[in-house]
Design an enzyme around this catalytic site. Structure first.
Site, PDB file in Angstrom:
ATOM      1  N   ASN A  66      60.160  25.273  60.684  1.00 38.20           N
ATOM      2  CA  ASN A  66      61.425  25.806  60.164  1.00 38.20           C
ATOM      3  C   ASN A  66      61.140  26.597  58.892  1.00 38.20           C
ATOM      4  O   ASN A  66      60.125  26.394  58.241  1.00 38.20           O
ATOM      5  CB  ASN A  66      62.363  24.633  59.831  1.00 38.20           C
ATOM      6  CG  ASN A  66      63.705  25.077  59.266  1.00 38.20           C
ATOM      7  OD1 ASN A  66      64.280  26.077  59.706  1.00 38.20           O
ATOM      8  ND2 ASN A  66      64.214  24.347  58.291  1.00 38.20           N
ATOM      9  N   SER A  77      60.167  28.263  51.840  1.00 38.06           N
ATOM     10  CA  SER A  77      59.103  27.409  52.382  1.00 38.06           C
ATOM     11  C   SER A  77      59.171  27.398  53.897  1.00 38.06           C
ATOM     12  O   SER A  77      60.259  27.287  54.473  1.00 38.06           O
ATOM     13  CB  SER A  77      59.286  25.951  51.918  1.00 38.06           C
ATOM     14  OG  SER A  77      59.503  25.854  50.529  1.00 38.06           O
ATOM     15  N   ASN A  93      65.184  36.671  60.186  1.00 37.27           N
ATOM     16  CA  ASN A  93      63.825  36.116  60.315  1.00 37.27           C
ATOM     17  C   ASN A  93      63.283  36.342  61.718  1.00 37.27           C
ATOM     18  O   ASN A  93      62.108  36.675  61.893  1.00 37.27           O
ATOM     19  CB  ASN A  93      63.810  34.629  59.954  1.00 37.27           C
ATOM     20  CG  ASN A  93      63.717  34.415  58.465  1.00 37.27           C
ATOM     21  OD1 ASN A  93      62.662  34.632  57.862  1.00 37.27           O
ATOM     22  ND2 ASN A  93      64.830  34.026  57.847  1.00 37.27           N
ATOM     23  N   MET A 102      71.708  26.394  62.612  1.00 38.25           N
ATOM     24  CA  MET A 102      72.545  25.642  61.677  1.00 38.25           C
ATOM     25  C   MET A 102      73.096  24.343  62.271  1.00 38.25           C
ATOM     26  O   MET A 102      74.262  24.015  62.074  1.00 38.25           O
ATOM     27  CB  MET A 102      73.704  26.535  61.208  1.00 38.25           C
ATOM     28  CG  MET A 102      73.251  27.777  60.472  1.00 38.25           C
ATOM     29  SD  MET A 102      72.235  27.407  59.033  1.00 38.25           S
ATOM     30  CE  MET A 102      73.496  26.801  57.935  1.00 38.25           C
ATOM     31  N   ARG A 103      72.265  23.635  62.976  1.00 38.23           N
ATOM     32  CA  ARG A 103      72.714  22.332  63.483  1.00 38.23           C
ATOM     33  C   ARG A 103      71.623  21.301  63.266  1.00 38.23           C
ATOM     34  O   ARG A 103      70.438  21.594  63.409  1.00 38.23           O
ATOM     35  CB  ARG A 103      73.006  22.410  64.986  1.00 38.23           C
ATOM     36  CG  ARG A 103      74.416  22.812  65.290  1.00 38.23           C
ATOM     37  CD  ARG A 103      74.709  22.628  66.750  1.00 38.23           C
ATOM     38  NE  ARG A 103      74.864  21.223  67.122  1.00 38.23           N
ATOM     39  CZ  ARG A 103      75.949  20.502  66.878  1.00 38.23           C
ATOM     40  NH1 ARG A 103      76.967  21.034  66.255  1.00 38.23           N
ATOM     41  NH2 ARG A 103      76.016  19.247  67.254  1.00 38.23           N
ATOM     42  N   ILE A 104      72.083  20.108  62.939  1.00 38.52           N
ATOM     43  CA  ILE A 104      71.136  19.016  62.784  1.00 38.52           C
ATOM     44  C   ILE A 104      70.730  18.545  64.173  1.00 38.52           C
ATOM     45  O   ILE A 104      71.573  18.426  65.071  1.00 38.52           O
ATOM     46  CB  ILE A 104      71.787  17.882  61.964  1.00 38.52           C
ATOM     47  CG1 ILE A 104      72.007  18.413  60.551  1.00 38.52           C
ATOM     48  CG2 ILE A 104      70.930  16.630  61.976  1.00 38.52           C
ATOM     49  CD1 ILE A 104      72.581  17.428  59.587  1.00 38.52           C
ATOM     50  N   ARG A 120      76.533  15.091  70.171  1.00 34.71           N
ATOM     51  CA  ARG A 120      75.292  15.709  69.689  1.00 34.71           C
ATOM     52  C   ARG A 120      74.160  15.466  70.690  1.00 34.71           C
ATOM     53  O   ARG A 120      73.364  16.346  70.989  1.00 34.71           O
ATOM     54  CB  ARG A 120      74.933  15.112  68.316  1.00 34.71           C
ATOM     55  CG  ARG A 120      73.718  15.758  67.685  1.00 34.71           C
ATOM     56  CD  ARG A 120      73.442  15.188  66.303  1.00 34.71           C
ATOM     57  NE  ARG A 120      74.537  15.391  65.378  1.00 34.71           N
ATOM     58  CZ  ARG A 120      74.795  16.541  64.733  1.00 34.71           C
ATOM     59  NH1 ARG A 120      74.033  17.596  64.942  1.00 34.71           N
ATOM     60  NH2 ARG A 120      75.790  16.633  63.907  1.00 34.71           N
ATOM     61  N   GLU A 155      60.813  35.472  52.837  1.00 38.63           N
ATOM     62  CA  GLU A 155      60.879  34.718  54.100  1.00 38.63           C
ATOM     63  C   GLU A 155      60.288  35.546  55.230  1.00 38.63           C
ATOM     64  O   GLU A 155      59.545  35.047  56.074  1.00 38.63           O
ATOM     65  CB  GLU A 155      62.331  34.360  54.440  1.00 38.63           C
ATOM     66  CG  GLU A 155      62.968  33.386  53.476  1.00 38.63           C
ATOM     67  CD  GLU A 155      64.354  32.951  53.941  1.00 38.63           C
ATOM     68  OE1 GLU A 155      64.593  32.870  55.161  1.00 38.63           O
ATOM     69  OE2 GLU A 155      65.207  32.683  53.084  1.00 38.63           O
ATOM     70  N   HIS A 190      62.976  27.480  55.168  1.00 39.72           N
ATOM     71  CA  HIS A 190      64.065  27.015  54.306  1.00 39.72           C
ATOM     72  C   HIS A 190      64.047  27.824  53.013  1.00 39.72           C
ATOM     73  O   HIS A 190      62.986  28.033  52.422  1.00 39.72           O
ATOM     74  CB  HIS A 190      63.875  25.524  54.009  1.00 39.72           C
ATOM     75  CG  HIS A 190      64.980  24.964  53.176  1.00 39.72           C
ATOM     76  ND1 HIS A 190      66.228  24.680  53.687  1.00 39.72           N
ATOM     77  CD2 HIS A 190      65.031  24.665  51.859  1.00 39.72           C
ATOM     78  CE1 HIS A 190      67.000  24.224  52.717  1.00 39.72           C
ATOM     79  NE2 HIS A 190      66.303  24.206  51.598  1.00 39.72           N
ATOM     80  N   LEU A 216      65.737  15.790  57.234  1.00 38.21           N
ATOM     81  CA  LEU A 216      66.154  17.190  57.080  1.00 38.21           C
ATOM     82  C   LEU A 216      65.423  17.891  55.927  1.00 38.21           C
ATOM     83  O   LEU A 216      65.444  17.406  54.792  1.00 38.21           O
ATOM     84  CB  LEU A 216      67.669  17.228  56.837  1.00 38.21           C
ATOM     85  CG  LEU A 216      68.291  18.614  56.807  1.00 38.21           C
ATOM     86  CD1 LEU A 216      68.288  19.237  58.196  1.00 38.21           C
ATOM     87  CD2 LEU A 216      69.700  18.552  56.252  1.00 38.21           C
ATOM     88  N   ASP A 217      64.804  19.011  56.235  1.00 41.67           N
ATOM     89  CA  ASP A 217      64.105  19.841  55.242  1.00 41.67           C
ATOM     90  C   ASP A 217      63.043  19.068  54.455  1.00 41.67           C
ATOM     91  O   ASP A 217      62.759  19.397  53.295  1.00 41.67           O
ATOM     92  CB  ASP A 217      65.100  20.466  54.237  1.00 41.67           C
ATOM     93  CG  ASP A 217      66.136  21.331  54.926  1.00 41.67           C
ATOM     94  OD1 ASP A 217      65.823  21.911  55.972  1.00 41.67           O
ATOM     95  OD2 ASP A 217      67.271  21.414  54.405  1.00 41.67           O
TER      96      ASP A 217
HETATM   97  C1  GRF Z   1      67.419  31.932  56.045  1.00 40.23           C
HETATM   98  O1  GRF Z   1      67.703  31.977  54.677  1.00 40.23           O
HETATM   99  C2  GRF Z   1      66.581  30.725  56.368  1.00 40.23           C
HETATM  100  O2  GRF Z   1      65.708  30.368  55.338  1.00 40.23           O
HETATM  101  C3  GRF Z   1      67.613  29.641  56.574  1.00 40.23           C
HETATM  102  O3  GRF Z   1      68.686  30.292  57.192  1.00 40.23           O
HETATM  103  C4  GRF Z   1      68.669  31.675  56.878  1.00 40.23           C
HETATM  104  C5  GRF Z   1      68.614  32.400  58.180  1.00 40.23           C
HETATM  105  O4  GRF Z   1      68.703  33.787  58.035  1.00 40.23           O
HETATM  106  N1  GRF Z   1      67.081  28.540  57.317  1.00 40.23           N
HETATM  107  P1  GRF Z   1      68.459  34.727  59.268  1.00 40.23           P
HETATM  108  O5  GRF Z   1      69.419  34.295  60.378  1.00 40.23           O
HETATM  109  O6  GRF Z   1      67.025  34.584  59.693  1.00 40.23           O
HETATM  110  O7  GRF Z   1      68.764  36.101  58.778  1.00 40.23           O
END
Ligand code: GRF
Length: 211
Positions: free
Chosen positions: A106, A135, A16, A89-91, A64, A173, A108, A143-144
């Site tokens: 973000n 989204s 992304n 990948m962290r809250i 944290r 995405e 998702h 979260l989300d």
């Molecule tokens: C994507 O699927 C995004 O929606 C999610 O984590 C993934 C990240 O992929 N939050 P990348 O690191 O952007 O390839």
């Protein structure tokens, strides 16, 4: 128009991030990319594009809150007007989220509010849903669960597996994330309470017709 200074947080692959870099939006300046994982491939995309990039390894912090505080310091150094999560990948703690309220988004891989959390493609297949997607949403404490800005919908095909579904969602995405950022940079997007506004009007999401 003044460029929108943006900081991106990543943890891994960074596709992304790459899509946002490749979009080369003239209204956007990616000031920095920060990863909590030293091995994140996305860091290479930042390096190739000459964007400042840093690692802040969460495993080196006692708590944290300590990590979030350090992260906030590093982000604020770049004075972003928009903070984006791109596979981070962290809250993050409520205090951190509150600090960036209204300028924090973000992406998702599901049609929120359906399938918050992890392993969305697998869960969609198991549930027998006929439609899936992605989204972009404002980040709020839950979260989300923040207000959705834009969604992309795709059909779930009879012979789809987790990989094929993930690949088609990912393509979408890469289209909608730059779009949402562009709207923000144009000053057209706002968070008002629990609603996302585009041009001052609540965003109404397409409900789809495959369920
Ligand atoms: C994507 O699927 C995004 O929606 C999610 O984590 C993934 C990240 O992929 N939050 P990348 O690191 O952007 O390839």
């Amino acid at each position: 128009m003044e460029k929108l200074p943006l900081v991106a947080l990543i943890s891994g692959r960074g596709s992304n991030l790459k899509a946002i870099i490749d979009a080369a939006d003239p209204l956007v300046e990616i000031r920095a990319v920060i990863s909590n994982r030293p091995q994140a491939k996305g860091l290479l995309y930042a390096q190739q594009a000459g964007i400042a990039n840093e690692v802040l390894d969460h495993t080196l912090f006692k708590s944290r809150i300590d990590f979030d505080t350090a992260l906030q310091t590093r982000i604020n150094y770049y004075q972003p007007k928009l903070l984006i999560l791109a596979g981070f990948m962290r809250i993050l703690s409520p205090k951190f989220v509150a600090h960036y309220q209204s300028r924090f988004i973000n992406i998702h891989p599901s049609l929120l509010p359906a399938f918050r959390g992890l392993h969305t493609h697998k869960r969609v297949l198991e549930s027998g849903m006929k439609e899936h997607g992605a989204s972009v949403h404002f980040v709020t404490e839950d979260l989300d669960a923040g207000p959705v800005i834009i969604q992309a919908r795709i059909p779930v095909l009879p012979n789809d597996n987790e990989e094929s579904l993930a690949a088609r969602v990912l393509q979408e995405e890469h289209r909608i994330y730059p779009q949402a950022i562009h709207w923000f940079a144009q000053g057209r997007l706002q968070l008002q309470g629990q609603r996302a506004l585009l041009d001052g009007k609540p965003i109404i999401l397409d409900k789809g017709n495959l369920q």
